[in-house]
Enzyme design. Structure first.
Site, PDB file in Angstrom:
ATOM      1  N   GLY A   1      49.247  42.354  56.157  1.00  0.00           N
ATOM      2  CA  GLY A   1      49.241  43.807  56.193  1.00  0.00           C
ATOM      3  C   GLY A   1      50.435  44.262  57.012  1.00  0.00           C
TER       4      GLY A   1
ATOM      5  N   LEU B   1      54.035  38.313  51.794  1.00  0.00           N
ATOM      6  CA  LEU B   1      55.061  38.117  50.761  1.00  0.00           C
ATOM      7  C   LEU B   1      55.893  39.382  50.568  1.00  0.00           C
ATOM      8  CD1 LEU B   1      53.033  36.111  48.082  1.00  0.00           C
ATOM      9  CD2 LEU B   1      54.748  35.238  49.682  1.00  0.00           C
TER      10      LEU B   1
ATOM     11  N   CYS C   1      38.594  53.283  42.530  1.00  0.00           N
ATOM     12  CA  CYS C   1      38.077  52.260  43.443  1.00  0.00           C
ATOM     13  C   CYS C   1      36.866  52.775  44.216  1.00  0.00           C
ATOM     14  CB  CYS C   1      39.168  51.813  44.402  1.00  0.00           C
ATOM     15  SG  CYS C   1      40.517  50.917  43.629  1.00  0.00           S
TER      16      CYS C   1
END
Length: 437
Positions: A224, A245, A413
């Protein structure tokens, strides 16, 4: 007598011109007359028992529940032809795309969330059984470049997390935590609750589950923007290696780590979980809502990487979005609207699937906490902050289609968790003890 020029009809005309370079599949309206007719019949069937009011230009009702005054949230179809063509060509992806372009709408974002919750709570019953069995033929499949191998994982992470650190700062809480908060059942029983306090409570819960304390050597898979690593190092005295990443995340996380005065105890590493090969094992491994990006095929590798880096008496704590096992199996190869526009690749796992992969890697489950309704509250708070700060977000260079895309994403969501279709759990593991002969 000359007639005045016709004025744009807000129910018919597009909301805004759509940038074809940025949104190629939204800038052109598909034309599939046969599929559109089929979509109209399926749409009518799907909503006949759903408490939603569907209205369209000239009072046209497209569903039994769509008679004006029928009750429930209102799904207003602004451009029926486009709506049905998108639905007919691409199913649920088309449904989302029709919202992005403004072919259908609701009065408010809150009404959108309520509408999507009504649909999510009946998702398995909306399409007739015989047609559900054709899903594998009709549904699109994940593109090869979205696979969760090392190359695909980097592409997928950067597609979302490298959008803009400033964007995320404008709707997350001050800790910059992009996962479900954990609300207090007493203090937050009424009202929206304190999101920032609930996020810090969640971080403490995951660190407690992993047994993190002074001197702990901690590996975090999925940085994060550094909030967990900062708390683990600054308040608990742990030494942390945290992986991301995303170059944008790494850059901001490093600045936040330095500002917190814990740079000597936190390393923010740009690396895949499969690339960690330390000479000294870690006392604890934590991973908060990163497992959804792994993909079913790579779950064994994910848990093997954890086990390989875990000390003999170490503990693991994972926070994961979950879905029922039969739903995971039914959707595991399906390319969804969420894959196309928000999170490329990945899969929402089931608890049995994670337990099987963990056990196979030599880990055994020891504790579990479920708090799905808290995620609905978290997403509602994010959605409200996103709307409140939209002028600032737009100033960063994001257009109105992005605005509608992310409103739909956050409401979509929220509906998944509010309906119970999705859940979220904190799961802890230890090494499996060898059987005595």
């Amino acid at each position: 007598m000359a007639q005045p020029p016709a004025q744009p009809d807000p129910l018919i005309d597009p909301i805004d011109p759509i940038d074809a370079d940025r949104w190629p599949d939204l800038a052109r309206t598909p034309e599939h007359s046969i599929r559109a007719r089929i979509a109209r019949r399926l749409f009518t069937h799907a909503l006949k028992n759903v408490p939603i009011t569907v209205v369209a230009p000239n009072g046209l009702a497209l569903a039994g529940a769509g008679v004006p005054g029928g009750g429930g949230p209102v799904l207003r179809i602004r451009r029926p032809r486009e709506f049905l063509n998108r639905l007919g060509r691409d199913g649920l992806i088309g449904f989302g795309e029709a919202y992005q372009t403004g072919a259908w709408d609701t009065a408010t974002g809150d009404e959108l969330a309520i509408l999507l919750t009504e649909l999510a709570s009946r998702l398995e019953d909306l399409i007739p059984g015989p047609l559900q069995r054709l899903r594998g033929i009709q549904a699109q499949h994940l593109p090869r470049e979205h696979d969760g191998d090392r190359h695909g994982a980097r592409h997928n992470a950067r597609a979302h997390y490298d959008l803009s650190n400033d964007l995320f700062e404008l709707f997350l809480d001050p800790s910059m935590t992009y996962s479900s908060a954990l609300f207090d059942p007493v203090a937050d029983a009424d009202g929206p609750g304190d999101l920032h306090a609930a996020q810090l409570r969640k971080i403490d819960a995951i660190l407690d589950a992993a047994g993190v304390r002074k001197g702990t050597r901690l590996l975090e898979i999925g940085s994060g923007w550094g909030s967990l690593a900062i708390k683990a190092a600054g308040e608990r005295g742990a030494s942390v290696v945290t992986l991301t990443l995303s170059e944008e995340q790494q850059e901001l996380a490093r600045r936040r780590v330095a500002a917190a005065g814990v740079a000597d105890r936190v390393e923010v590493r740009l690396a895949d979980y499969r690339e960690v090969a330390e000479t000294a094992p870690f006392d604890a491994v934590v991973s908060v809502e990163m497992i959804e990006a792994v993909g079913r095929r790579y779950l064994p590798e994910y848990f093997q990487a954890i086990e390989r880096n875990l000390a003999e008496n170490g503990r693991v704590a994972i926070q994961a979005i979950t879905m029922a096992h039969h739903r995971m199996l039914a959707t595991q190869d399906t390319y969804t609207w969420m894959h196309k526009y928000i999170f490329p690749g990945g899969l929402i796992p089931s608890i049995p699937e994670m337990e099987y992969a963990a056990e196979t890697a030599g880990l055994r489950p020891v504790a579990r906490r479920d708090f799905g309704p808290d995620y609905a509250r978290t997403l509602r708070a994010w959605r409200h902050r996103f709307e409140e700060n939209w002028p600032k977000i737009a100033a960063l260079g994001f257009d109105e289609v992005f605005h509608r895309t992310w409103r739909f994403y956050l409401a979509y969501c929220e509906a998944g968790f509010a309906s119970g279709y999705l859940g979220v759990s904190q799961l802890s593991y230890t090494r499996r003890q060898p059987q005595l002969l």
